[in-house]
Structure formats: C-alpha cells, structure tokens
Design a protein around this motif. Structure first.
Motif, PDB file in Angstrom:
ATOM      1  N   THR A   1     -12.231  -0.253   8.748  1.00 51.24           N
ATOM      2  CA  THR A   1     -11.218  -1.198   8.290  1.00 51.24           C
ATOM      3  C   THR A   1     -10.476  -1.696   9.532  1.00 51.24           C
ATOM      4  O   THR A   1     -10.998  -1.578  10.646  1.00 51.24           O
ATOM      5  CB  THR A   1     -10.276  -0.605   7.220  1.00 51.24           C
ATOM      6  N   ASP A   2      -9.271  -2.229   9.340  1.00 51.31           N
ATOM      7  CA  ASP A   2      -8.551  -2.811  10.476  1.00 51.31           C
ATOM      8  C   ASP A   2      -8.130  -1.739  11.486  1.00 51.31           C
ATOM      9  O   ASP A   2      -7.719  -0.637  11.097  1.00 51.31           O
ATOM     10  CB  ASP A   2      -7.316  -3.553   9.976  1.00 51.31           C
TER      11      ASP A   2
ATOM     12  N   GLU B   1      -8.301 -10.291  11.796  1.00 48.46           N
ATOM     13  CA  GLU B   1      -7.710 -10.099  10.458  1.00 48.46           C
ATOM     14  C   GLU B   1      -6.238 -10.510  10.492  1.00 48.46           C
ATOM     15  O   GLU B   1      -5.350  -9.681  10.734  1.00 48.46           O
ATOM     16  CB  GLU B   1      -7.831  -8.627  10.031  1.00 48.46           C
TER      17      GLU B   1
ATOM     18  N   GLY C   1     -13.042  -4.599  -2.375  1.00 57.11           N
ATOM     19  CA  GLY C   1     -12.175  -5.777  -2.356  1.00 57.11           C
ATOM     20  C   GLY C   1     -11.557  -6.055  -1.001  1.00 57.11           C
ATOM     21  O   GLY C   1     -10.721  -6.946  -0.877  1.00 57.11           O
ATOM     22  N   SER C   2     -11.968  -5.311   0.031  1.00 59.88           N
ATOM     23  CA  SER C   2     -11.430  -5.558   1.380  1.00 59.88           C
ATOM     24  C   SER C   2     -12.420  -6.395   2.184  1.00 59.88           C
ATOM     25  O   SER C   2     -13.631  -6.405   1.892  1.00 59.88           O
ATOM     26  CB  SER C   2     -11.175  -4.232   2.103  1.00 59.88           C
TER      27      SER C   2
ATOM     28  N   ALA D   1       0.613  -6.349   2.220  1.00 60.22           N
ATOM     29  CA  ALA D   1      -0.272  -5.183   2.115  1.00 60.22           C
ATOM     30  C   ALA D   1      -1.502  -5.328   3.009  1.00 60.22           C
ATOM     31  O   ALA D   1      -2.629  -5.388   2.517  1.00 60.22           O
ATOM     32  CB  ALA D   1      -0.694  -4.986   0.657  1.00 60.22           C
ATOM     33  N   THR D   2      -1.285  -5.406   4.320  1.00 57.63           N
ATOM     34  CA  THR D   2      -2.392  -5.568   5.291  1.00 57.63           C
ATOM     35  C   THR D   2      -3.442  -6.545   4.751  1.00 57.63           C
ATOM     36  O   THR D   2      -4.631  -6.279   4.767  1.00 57.63           O
ATOM     37  CB  THR D   2      -3.046  -4.201   5.639  1.00 57.63           C
TER      38      THR D   2
ATOM     39  N   ARG E   1      -9.751 -15.930  -0.770  1.00 57.44           N
ATOM     40  CA  ARG E   1      -8.515 -15.498  -1.431  1.00 57.44           C
ATOM     41  C   ARG E   1      -7.598 -16.692  -1.718  1.00 57.44           C
ATOM     42  O   ARG E   1      -6.890 -16.699  -2.721  1.00 57.44           O
ATOM     43  CB  ARG E   1      -7.813 -14.443  -0.565  1.00 57.44           C
TER      44      ARG E   1
ATOM     45  N   ILE F   1      -4.791   0.153  10.907  1.00 54.05           N
ATOM     46  CA  ILE F   1      -4.803   1.125   9.808  1.00 54.05           C
ATOM     47  C   ILE F   1      -5.458   2.416  10.308  1.00 54.05           C
ATOM     48  O   ILE F   1      -4.954   3.525  10.095  1.00 54.05           O
ATOM     49  CB  ILE F   1      -5.563   0.561   8.585  1.00 54.05           C
TER      50      ILE F   1
ATOM     51  N   LYS G   1       0.854  -1.200   0.000  1.00 51.42           N
ATOM     52  CA  LYS G   1       0.000   0.000   0.000  1.00 51.42           C
ATOM     53  C   LYS G   1       0.885   1.245   0.000  1.00 51.42           C
ATOM     54  O   LYS G   1       2.014   1.212   0.484  1.00 51.42           O
ATOM     55  CB  LYS G   1      -0.905   0.004   1.230  1.00 51.42           C
TER      56      LYS G   1
ATOM     57  N   SER H   1      -6.401  -2.735  -2.287  1.00 54.57           N
ATOM     58  CA  SER H   1      -7.005  -3.998  -1.825  1.00 54.57           C
ATOM     59  C   SER H   1      -7.577  -4.842  -2.959  1.00 54.57           C
ATOM     60  O   SER H   1      -7.376  -6.049  -3.003  1.00 54.57           O
ATOM     61  CB  SER H   1      -8.102  -3.687  -0.806  1.00 54.57           C
TER      62      SER H   1
ATOM     63  N   TYR I   1      -2.794 -11.099   9.024  1.00 54.97           N
ATOM     64  CA  TYR I   1      -2.126 -10.611   7.809  1.00 54.97           C
ATOM     65  C   TYR I   1      -1.137 -11.641   7.261  1.00 54.97           C
ATOM     66  O   TYR I   1      -0.224 -12.083   7.960  1.00 54.97           O
ATOM     67  CB  TYR I   1      -1.335  -9.339   8.106  1.00 54.97           C
TER      68      TYR I   1
HETATM   69  N1  GLU Z   1      -7.070  -6.627   6.142  1.00 55.40           N
HETATM   70  C1  GLU Z   1      -8.217  -6.295   5.383  1.00 55.40           C
HETATM   71  C2  GLU Z   1      -8.189  -6.892   4.000  1.00 55.40           C
HETATM   72  O1  GLU Z   1      -7.283  -7.554   3.639  1.00 55.40           O
HETATM   73  C3  GLU Z   1      -8.427  -4.804   5.309  1.00 55.40           C
HETATM   74  C4  GLU Z   1      -7.224  -3.993   4.977  1.00 55.40           C
HETATM   75  C5  GLU Z   1      -7.016  -3.799   3.502  1.00 55.40           C
HETATM   76  O2  GLU Z   1      -7.976  -3.613   2.750  1.00 55.40           O
HETATM   77  O3  GLU Z   1      -5.846  -3.822   3.104  1.00 55.40           O
HETATM   78  O4  GLU Z   1      -9.087  -6.751   3.244  1.00 55.40           O
END
Ligand code: GLU
Length: 293
Positions: free
Chosen positions: A213-214, A239, A172-173, A120-121, A128, A217, A59, A103, A241
């Motif tokens: 969101t998280d 969440e 997409g998150s 990227a978080t 996924r 963040i 990101k 995302s 990562y």
């Molecule tokens: N961790 C969450 C995700 O993967 C939210 C953060 C993001 O969008 O990067 O969707």
C-alpha cells in the motif's frame, strides 16, 4: 474579523455576495458555535454550522493517519486535517463523529450521506471522481511494499513476477489493483482483506510474504512494530490524497481547498504533519499543490 449575525445577513442581502467563513481564529473554541461564522444560504457549510455536528469518515487502523487510540477516537494526520476544516466550519472539535471507513466503502458513504466528508488516505483518481468529488490534494504518497525484516527475496514489485510470492492488500484500494499488473497469477498470489492491519498480521505470521500500500501507511506499521518489518524498494506510483465530498458540491469543495491552501502556508499543515505521520519520516513532509479540477 467577526460579524454579528444581523450585520452579516444584511451584507449578504445587500450585496448578494457569497460570504465565506470569517476566519481569523487563533485557538481554542473561539469562533465555534452556531452562527459564529456566516455561510452562503443553502450551502453544506451553513447546514453543518447550524447543526453543530459533522460526520467524518476515516481509518481506524492506520498509525500516523487514523488509528483509534486509548481516547477511543482516531488519531493521526487525516484526523488533524479534518479538525482544521471542522474548526473553519465553526464547529467544536468534540462535535466530530468519526465513522470508520475502510477503503472499499469510501465512495458509498459519501453518496449515501453516511458521512459529510472522507479523510482517509484517499487517492484522487478519475474512477472515483465518477461518483464523488475531491478537494486537495493535501499530501502525496506513493505505493510501496513491506516485508519481514529478514526477507531479502523481495526487492520491488517485479519480485512477484515469478509467481512464487504472496502479497496482501485491501479491497477497493488503488494498490490492490496496481499490484495485479506485476504478479503472474492473481488468484494465488494476491490476498485481499478489508483493512490493512489484517494484512500486517498476515505478513507477521508468515501467511503472506508482503503487504503493499502507500509508503506512509507502511512506515506507520514499521514504526509501531520496531524490528519486525522493512520497506522493499522504492515507491512505484503517485498517490495524491484528497478529501472526498459529494460530486456536485463545488461550494464545499472550494471551501475546503481554500482552507488547505491557507493551512499549507500558515503552519497549520506543517504542525499537523510533524505531530503525526511526520514522526515516522520527517523528510516526507512536503505540502502539495491544490488541484482545482
Ligand atoms: N491511497 C490508496 C487508496 O486510496 C491506498 C490507501 C488506502 O487504501 O486507504 O486506495
């Protein structure tokens, strides 16, 4: 411990062993350079080491994780995690090409070979995993809500149930999907952008009431915009990562998982956290357990 190239090749040929990275570097660029480490023939690690270049998806707009600074390169915890891995590949840090990866494109850039890995978080989940694979986790966050500091009307996700409040998230998150379970009317209450900084601006400007969101963040935005925002309530999801790689690249995934486990216990993970997102809330800095699914 360092092998000469010839000695290492002989060892591989003689023993038919999988030779992992030679490890043991303790700073600077020692151990980088093509052939500085020996990897299994045909592996992603060998390809990247030979190329002396790697593309990392991250990101560019998330303080503490991946935010483009004055240097022109992103900075943050995700970037530091990427650097730890890249160093073990024998590639110097300045050979990393960072590719902005919002995302919604994270699976695509892995499948299409636009990047070699995504840090990227990126929450590990089964949907996924249908398209890509995850090493990790290297952190566990949780979904939360950020509002303007003077707002007392939103105290958690249930505050959206009466249908009057608008909440922003990113296409997409995982948080964008989860919040739909709490609102009365998705069409009028959920606003989606491609990056979180646009949501932050929309909260600030009053076009929406909240950003979800998280937690970590959101803590980054709260820290950067002192006095403007606060969290509303507790985390309401988990969440974990992960680092996204090609779905069938088990060797690369194992290689990254080995590095993460070592970094959790030898202080590298802790330093990366303390220097970046840990500044927003040091108490959130616990290393998780790697899940070799
Ligand atoms: N961790 C969450 C995700 O993967 C939210 C953060 C993001 O969008 O990067 O969707």
């Amino acid at each position: 411990m360092r092998f000469t190239r010839m000695a290492a090749l002989t060892a591989v040929a003689a023993l038919s062993l999988t030779v992992a990275a030679c490890g043991g570097d303790d700073g600077g660029d020692e151990g980088t350079g093509a052939g500085s480490k020996t990897f299994e023939a045909g592996s992603t690690m060998e390809r990247l080491n030979k190329a002396q270049a790697i593309k990392v998806g991250t990101k560019f707009d998330q303080p503490g994780f991946g935010q483009k600074g004055l240097s022109g390169k992103p900075e943050g915890f995700d970037v530091e995690i990427a650097k730890i891995i890249v160093k073990e590949l024998g590639i110097p840090e300045d050979k990393i090409e960072y590719v902005e990866t919002p995302s919604k494109v994270r699976e695509d850039v892995i499948v299409n070979d636009t990047v070699d890995m995504v840090v990227a978080t990126y929450t590990i989940n089964d949907k996924r995993k249908e398209r890509i694979a995850f090493a990790g986790p290297y952190y566990e966050a949780g979904q939360n809500i950020m509002v303007r500091k003077d707002d007392t009307s939103i105290t958690g996700p249930d505050s959206f149930k009466d249908g009057t409040k608008k909440v922003c998230s990113v296409t997409g998150s995982t948080p964008a999907e989860k919040i739909k379970e709490y609102v009365k009317d998705v069409a009028t209450q959920v606003v989606l952008f491609d990056t979180y900084d646009k949501c932050r601006d929309a909260v600030k400007g009053g076009q929406v009431d909240a950003l979800t969101t998280d937690n970590v963040i959101l803590l980054g935005y709260i820290a950067k915009d002192e006095g403007a925002f606060k969290l509303a309530g507790d985390n309401f999801t988990k969440e974990p990562y992960g680092i996204g790689v090609k779905k069938d690249d088990t060797a690369f995934r194992n290689f990254i998982n080995d590095i993460l486990e070592a970094a959790f216990s030898d202080g590298r993970w802790k330093k990366a956290w303390d220097d970046t997102a840990g500044k927003f809330d040091a108490e959130l800095g616990d290393a998780p357990t790697v899940n070799r699914y």
